[in-house]
Enzyme design. Structure first.
Site, short mmCIF file in Angstrom:
data_model
loop_
_atom_site.label_atom_id
_atom_site.label_comp_id
_atom_site.label_asym_id
_atom_site.label_seq_id
_atom_site.Cartn_x
_atom_site.Cartn_y
_atom_site.Cartn_z
N CYS A 123 0.82 -1.22 0.00
CA CYS A 123 0.00 0.00 0.00
C CYS A 123 0.86 1.26 0.00
O CYS A 123 0.37 2.35 -0.32
CB CYS A 123 -0.92 0.01 1.21
SG CYS A 123 -1.90 -1.48 1.35
N HIS A 263 -3.43 6.94 2.88
CA HIS A 263 -3.82 5.66 2.29
C HIS A 263 -5.25 5.32 2.72
O HIS A 263 -5.60 5.45 3.89
CB HIS A 263 -2.84 4.57 2.74
CG HIS A 263 -3.28 3.19 2.42
ND1 HIS A 263 -3.81 2.85 1.19
CD2 HIS A 263 -3.32 2.05 3.17
CE1 HIS A 263 -4.11 1.56 1.19
NE2 HIS A 263 -3.83 1.06 2.37
N ASN A 294 -10.32 -0.49 -0.34
CA ASN A 294 -8.88 -0.34 -0.15
C ASN A 294 -8.16 -0.95 -1.35
O ASN A 294 -8.16 -2.17 -1.51
CB ASN A 294 -8.49 -1.04 1.16
CG ASN A 294 -6.99 -1.02 1.45
OD1 ASN A 294 -6.17 -0.81 0.54
ND2 ASN A 294 -6.63 -1.28 2.68
O1 UT7 Z 1 -4.07 -1.52 3.48
C1 UT7 Z 1 -3.11 -2.06 4.30
C2 UT7 Z 1 -3.31 -1.66 5.70
N1 UT7 Z 1 -4.54 -2.23 6.19
C3 UT7 Z 1 -5.21 -1.63 7.14
O2 UT7 Z 1 -4.80 -0.58 7.57
C4 UT7 Z 1 -6.42 -2.33 7.70
C5 UT7 Z 1 -6.47 -2.10 9.19
N2 UT7 Z 1 -7.50 -2.83 9.90
C6 UT7 Z 1 -8.81 -2.58 9.78
O3 UT7 Z 1 -9.23 -1.82 8.95
C7 UT7 Z 1 -9.72 -3.21 10.80
O4 UT7 Z 1 -8.96 -3.96 11.72
C8 UT7 Z 1 -10.85 -4.13 10.21
C9 UT7 Z 1 -11.90 -3.27 9.52
C10 UT7 Z 1 -10.23 -5.14 9.27
C11 UT7 Z 1 -11.57 -4.89 11.35
O5 UT7 Z 1 -12.09 -3.97 12.27
P1 UT7 Z 1 -11.79 -4.13 13.84
O6 UT7 Z 1 -12.51 -3.07 14.52
O7 UT7 Z 1 -10.30 -4.17 14.02
O8 UT7 Z 1 -12.44 -5.54 14.16
P2 UT7 Z 1 -11.86 -6.76 15.00
O9 UT7 Z 1 -11.02 -7.62 14.12
O10 UT7 Z 1 -11.25 -6.27 16.27
O11 UT7 Z 1 -13.18 -7.54 15.36
C12 UT7 Z 1 -14.20 -6.94 16.19
C13 UT7 Z 1 -15.40 -7.86 16.26
C14 UT7 Z 1 -15.07 -9.28 16.65
O12 UT7 Z 1 -16.16 -9.77 17.40
P3 UT7 Z 1 -16.09 -9.81 19.03
O13 UT7 Z 1 -14.90 -10.66 19.35
O14 UT7 Z 1 -15.91 -8.38 19.44
O15 UT7 Z 1 -17.40 -10.38 19.41
C15 UT7 Z 1 -15.04 -10.03 15.32
O16 UT7 Z 1 -15.36 -11.39 15.46
O17 UT7 Z 1 -16.03 -7.94 14.97
C16 UT7 Z 1 -16.11 -9.31 14.55
N3 UT7 Z 1 -15.85 -9.34 13.10
C17 UT7 Z 1 -16.81 -9.20 12.18
N4 UT7 Z 1 -18.15 -9.05 12.29
C18 UT7 Z 1 -18.83 -8.93 11.15
C19 UT7 Z 1 -14.66 -9.45 12.47
N5 UT7 Z 1 -14.83 -9.39 11.14
C20 UT7 Z 1 -16.16 -9.25 10.94
C21 UT7 Z 1 -16.94 -9.10 9.78
N6 UT7 Z 1 -18.27 -8.95 9.93
N7 UT7 Z 1 -16.40 -9.10 8.55
#
Ligand code: UT7
Length: 338
Positions: A123, A263, A294
Site C-alpha cells: 500500500c 492511504h 482499499n
Molecule cells: O491496506 C493495508 C493496511 N490495512 C489496514 O490498515 C487495515 C487495518 N484494519 C482494519 O481496517 C480493521 O482492523 C478491520 C476493519 C479489518 C476490522 O475492524 P476491527 O474493529 O479491528 O475488528 P476486530 O477484528 O477487532 O473484530 C471486532 C469484532 C469481533 O467480534 P467480538 O470478538 O468483538 O465479538 C469479530 O469477530 O467484529 C467481529 N468481526 C466481524 N463481524 C462482522 C470481524 N470481522 C467481521 C466481519 N463482519 N467481517
C-alpha cells in the site's frame, strides 16, 4: 587509479505534473459480500467506512487499467509517451513473478524503450514511486517518470475470509513526475518495520499453486491474510507521526496545508490520524474509501484524482500524502497539486 567518471545532475526540482485514474466497471456492494462472511452492511460501514468497492472484470487487467490511468495522466500533464524515460509500477497483484508488467505498459503506451520496473511496497508503493521519481528527475537519470499504482486485489482476496473480503478492491492511478523551477515534491519520510512482517501477507508462496497437480489452475491461490486489529492500532498512531514528520521536513505548517491524502485503508484510521495530527478544520481530507474500498498501491492516486476532479484539491494546493501497508512499509511526502 580508474578513469574520472563524469558527474551529472538533473533538474533543480521535481513536480507532479498530472494525475490520472481508472476505476474498474464492476460495482460490488457490501450486501453482495456479507453472506459468505456472516457480516452485515451496517458492520462493514461502521468498522471500515466502506459502502461499496470496484472489482475488475477479466478484461480489466493490471495492464489495461494501468494504460488507461497513464494516458489520462499524460494528457493532463501535456507530456507525450515519447517523453517518458522511466515507468515505475507499484503493485502486489501482477501475478507473474517475472517479467515486470512495467515493460509491457511502457511498450503499449508508446514510450521510446523507457526504463521500466515494478516495485513491491504494498500500500506504500505509490509514495515510494513518487520519491524515487523525484530523485531521478533531480539526479539526472530521467527527465519524466511515469509512476503507476495498480491492483487487482480481488484475484488474491479470499471472499470467504471475514478479515479481508470486504476491505480489498481493484483500480489504477498514475502520475507524471517531471522537472520544476520550484520545489513541488517534498523530502520523503519512509521506512519499514520488518518485525511486523507477518501482519499482512500472502498466506503461502507460489509453490502451493503449481505444486498440487498437473492440471493448470488446480492449486490453491495463496490469498492475502491480515491481522487487521494490530495493523489498525499501528497505523492510527505511528502513521500520524510519520505524516507530521513529512510536513516538518518539507517546512510546511499545518496552517499552510490544504489537502490530506492518507492511504485509504479504513475511514476510522483516517479519522484517528487527522485527530492525532490535530489537522485544522480547513484541511480537506480524502475519503475515497467509501466508494472504492482499499486498493493498496492505487489508493492514493485514486483518492487524489477524485479530489482534483471534484474541486477539493486545486492546482497549487499543498497536499500531504501518507501510505502504509504490508511489510510493514510506509512513506509520506508533501506535494504541490498539479
Ligand atoms: O491496506 C493495508 C493496511 N490495512 C489496514 O490498515 C487495515 C487495518 N484494519 C482494519 O481496517 C480493521 O482492523 C478491520 C476493519 C479489518 C476490522 O475492524 P476491527 O474493529 O479491528 O475488528 P476486530 O477484528 O477487532 O473484530 C471486532 C469484532 C469481533 O467480534 P467480538 O470478538 O468483538 O465479538 C469479530 O469477530 O467484529 C467481529 N468481526 C466481524 N463481524 C462482522 C470481524 N470481522 C467481521 C466481519 N463482519 N467481517
Amino acid at each position: 587509479m580508474g578513469a574520472a567518471i563524469r558527474a551529472i545532475s538533473g533538474a533543480p526540482h521535481a513536480a507532479v505534473l498530472g494525475v490520472g485514474s481508472y476505476r474498474p466497471s464492476l460495482i460490488v456492494s457490501n450486501a453482495d459480500l456479507v453472506d459468505a462472511i456472516d457480516s452485515s452492511d451496517e458492520w462493514i460501514q461502521q468498522r471500515s467506512g466502506i459502502k461499496q468497492r470496484r472489482f475488475a472484470t477479466p478484461e480489466e487487467t493490471v495492464q489495461l487499467m494501468s494504460v488507461a490511468a497513464s494516458r489520462e495522466a499524460l494528457q493532463r500533464s501535456g507530456i507525450t509517451a515519447e517523453q517518458i524515460d522511466c515507468v515505475i509500477v507499484a503493485t502486489v497483484s501482477h501475478l507473474l513473478q517475472t517479467p515486470a508488467i512495467a515493460t509491457a505498459i511502457a511498450y503499449e503506451l508508446g514510450t521510446q524503450q523507457a526504463a521500466a520496473f515494478d516495485i513491491s511496497a504494498a500500500c506504500a508503493g505509490f509514495c515510494h514511486g513518487i520519491a524515487l521519481a523525484a530523485d531521478m528527475v533531480r539526479g539526472g537519470s530521467a527527465h519524466h517518470v511515469l509512476v503507476i499504482g495498480v491492483e487487482r486485489l480481488s484475484d488474491i482476496t479470499d471472499l470467504n475470509d471475514r478479515g479481508t473480503a470486504f476491505i480489498f478492491a481493484d483500480g489504477a492511478g498514475a502520475a507524471v513526475v517531471g522537472p520544476s523551477e520550484t520545489p513541488a515534491i517534498g523530502p520523503v519520510v519512509w521506512g519499514s518495520d520488518g518485525e511486523q512482517f507477518d501482519l499482512i501477507r500472502q498466506r503461502e508462496d507460489w509453490r502451493n499453486v503449481v505444486g498440487t497437480s498437473d492440471e493448470p489452475g488446480s492449486g490453491v491461490m495463496p490469498h492475502l491474510t491480515m491481522q487487521g486489529n494490530s495493523v489498525f492500532r499501528w497505523a492510527s498512531f505511528a502513521m500520524a507521526k510519520i505524516a507530521t514528520q513529512a510536513l516538518d521536513r518539507a517546512g510546511v505548517s499545518l496552517d499552510e496545508l490544504d489537502v490530506f491524502v492518507p492511504h485509504q485503508a479504513n475511514m476510522r484510521i483516517i479519522d484517528a490520524m487527522a485527530r492525532s495530527m490535530k489537522l485544522p478544520a480547513h484541511v480537506r481530507i480524502a475519503r475515497d474509501i467509501a466508494e472504492q474500498g482499499n486498493t493498496s498501491a492505487a489508493s492514493i492516486p485514486l483518492a487524489l484524482d477524485r479530489m482534483m476532479v471534484e474541486g477539493d484539491a486545486k492546482p497549487g494546493d499543498t497536499a500531504l500524502l501518507v501510505a502504509f501497508g504490508a511489510g510493514l512499509a510506509y512513506a509520506a511526502q508533501v506535494i504541490t497539486v498539479p
